[in-house]
Design a protein around this motif. Structure first.
Motif, PDB file in Angstrom:
ATOM      1  N   THR A 149      -7.885  -1.057   3.446  1.00 25.88           N
ATOM      2  CA  THR A 149      -6.800  -0.325   4.089  1.00 25.88           C
ATOM      3  C   THR A 149      -5.847   0.257   3.053  1.00 25.88           C
ATOM      4  O   THR A 149      -5.626  -0.359   2.004  1.00 25.88           O
ATOM      5  CB  THR A 149      -6.012  -1.259   5.039  1.00 25.88           C
ATOM      6  N   PRO A 150      -5.267   1.427   3.332  1.00 26.76           N
ATOM      7  CA  PRO A 150      -4.215   1.934   2.449  1.00 26.76           C
ATOM      8  C   PRO A 150      -2.829   1.420   2.816  1.00 26.76           C
ATOM      9  O   PRO A 150      -1.866   1.657   2.088  1.00 26.76           O
ATOM     10  CB  PRO A 150      -4.296   3.455   2.666  1.00 26.76           C
ATOM     11  N   LEU A 151      -2.723   0.705   3.953  1.00 27.92           N
ATOM     12  CA  LEU A 151      -1.403   0.275   4.411  1.00 27.92           C
ATOM     13  C   LEU A 151      -1.493  -0.917   5.352  1.00 27.92           C
ATOM     14  O   LEU A 151      -2.268  -0.912   6.302  1.00 27.92           O
ATOM     15  CB  LEU A 151      -0.702   1.424   5.162  1.00 27.92           C
TER      16      LEU A 151
ATOM     17  N   LYS B 112      -7.569   2.829  -1.276  1.00 26.72           N
ATOM     18  CA  LYS B 112      -7.759   1.715  -0.347  1.00 26.72           C
ATOM     19  C   LYS B 112      -7.528   0.389  -1.061  1.00 26.72           C
ATOM     20  O   LYS B 112      -7.908   0.212  -2.210  1.00 26.72           O
ATOM     21  CB  LYS B 112      -9.176   1.732   0.235  1.00 26.72           C
ATOM     22  N   LEU B 113      -6.915  -0.537  -0.349  1.00 29.25           N
ATOM     23  CA  LEU B 113      -6.765  -1.905  -0.832  1.00 29.25           C
ATOM     24  C   LEU B 113      -7.891  -2.738  -0.228  1.00 29.25           C
ATOM     25  O   LEU B 113      -8.098  -2.714   0.991  1.00 29.25           O
ATOM     26  CB  LEU B 113      -5.412  -2.480  -0.404  1.00 29.25           C
TER      27      LEU B 113
ATOM     28  N   GLY C 159       0.807  -1.206   0.000  1.00 28.54           N
ATOM     29  CA  GLY C 159       0.000   0.000   0.000  1.00 28.54           C
ATOM     30  C   GLY C 159       0.844   1.262   0.000  1.00 28.54           C
ATOM     31  O   GLY C 159       1.658   1.500  -0.898  1.00 28.54           O
TER      32      GLY C 159
ATOM     33  N   GLN D 273      -5.175   8.672  -0.671  1.00 24.13           N
ATOM     34  CA  GLN D 273      -4.645   7.324  -0.868  1.00 24.13           C
ATOM     35  C   GLN D 273      -5.745   6.346  -1.275  1.00 24.13           C
ATOM     36  O   GLN D 273      -6.885   6.447  -0.823  1.00 24.13           O
ATOM     37  CB  GLN D 273      -3.956   6.833   0.412  1.00 24.13           C
TER      38      GLN D 273
END
Length: 301
Positions: free
Chosen positions: A190-192, A174-175, A137, A172
């Protein structure tokens, strides 16, 4: 000894240092083969050649460079009896610092000569290992931005920090992931997602997950999607040691974590380098998988 002559912000002096270190090891009774490399993609093949020789004759393979260089050497030496020596020449040098290895090159060389071999744990993701951290991410984007800044301004800590802040202030993506944590499945956006394997680095980040690493387990954090203002507040929490208590942060301490995604490959930042890895991503800890020369009575990564 293999040296990445591009490591750190004093890279211009590495070739002279390499000759001096070679003289030092020779004076201590070692037969030294020196490999000076300018391209990271040369390193794996050189280490494989050195490993084949050392499996026959014994000895130590010395990695002189930053943590990315150390990762490449460790990748080739994992699960072998060959000892790894470290001459830290990078910007942050978290691996050396965590193991109590001096940052001054000749003091580090003395550890290789007079120290003791210590088994250390390695974080793993599929076929790759990480000594410090691995993440998906935001962090791979931070690494890409950092390399652009390094090319313009040089490899300095302040450059790394500024480039990271620039990325964090952007909107950012999102995953959408499916995480399986020790067999328990949960969807997450989540981005990370960040995995840490270095106690010192996690302590520097004021994360209690350092205790998880000490127990030989996976330590990970994920954050929810954030606005710029929320990101600023989260950075402040990180600085004052309250990051893990933030409602946007979820921490994990586990034996194994599997990450599934709709995409076939994901960019993963591993010890400061970016690789594309096929999904699913399976994170584990390889216990006592690498023999590293350390000062007597050192701690573990």
């Amino acid at each position: 000894m293999v040296m990445n002559t591009g490591s750190g912000h004093h890279a211009y002096g590495h070739e002279q240092l390499a000759r001096q270190l070679t003289d030092y090891f020779s004076e201590q009774g070692f037969e030294v083969d020196l490999y000076l490399l300018t391209e990271a993609n040369q390193l794996s093949e050189v280490v494989r050649q050195a490993r084949a020789k050392h499996e026959r004759e014994g000895g130590v393979i010395v990695a002189a460079g930053g943590d990315g260089t150390l990762n490449t050497v460790a990748q080739e030496l994992k699960h072998s009896h060959i000892r790894m020596g470290i001459i830290p020449l990078g910007t942050f040098n978290y691996v050396a610092r965590a193991l109590g290895i001096p940052l001054e090159p000749f003091a580090a060389a003395e550890v290789i000569v007079k120290g003791t071999a210590q088994p250390v744990h390695l974080g793993t993701v599929n076929d790759y290992i990480y000594l410090n951290n691995a993440s998906i991410g935001l962090y791979p984007k931070i690494i890409e931005q950092r390399e652009l800044y390094n090319a313009r301004f040089g490899r300095f800590r302040v450059v790394a920090m500024v480039s990271g802040f620039v990325v964090l202030m952007r909107e950012q993506q999102k995953l959408k992931l499916k995480m399986t944590i020790d067999g328990e499945q949960t969807p997450i956006e989540t981005p990370l997602v960040f995995f840490g394997n270095n106690q010192l680095q996690l302590q520097d980040l004021k994360l209690k997950l350092a205790q998880c690493v000490e127990q030989g387990k996976l330590a990970a954090v994920a954050i929810t999607a954030l606005s710029r203002w929320q990101m600023i507040k989260l950075i402040h929490r990180l600085q004052v040691g309250l990051f893990e208590q933030a409602p946007e942060v979820t921490s994990f301490c586990a034996e194994q974590i599997k990450i599934e995604s709709r995409v076939k490959h994901m960019k993963v930042a591993i010890d400061g380098e970016i690789v594309r890895i096929p999904t699913p991503l399976i994170f584990k800890v390889a216990h006592n998988a690498l023999q590293v020369m350390v000062p007597h009575a050192s701690t573990s990564v």
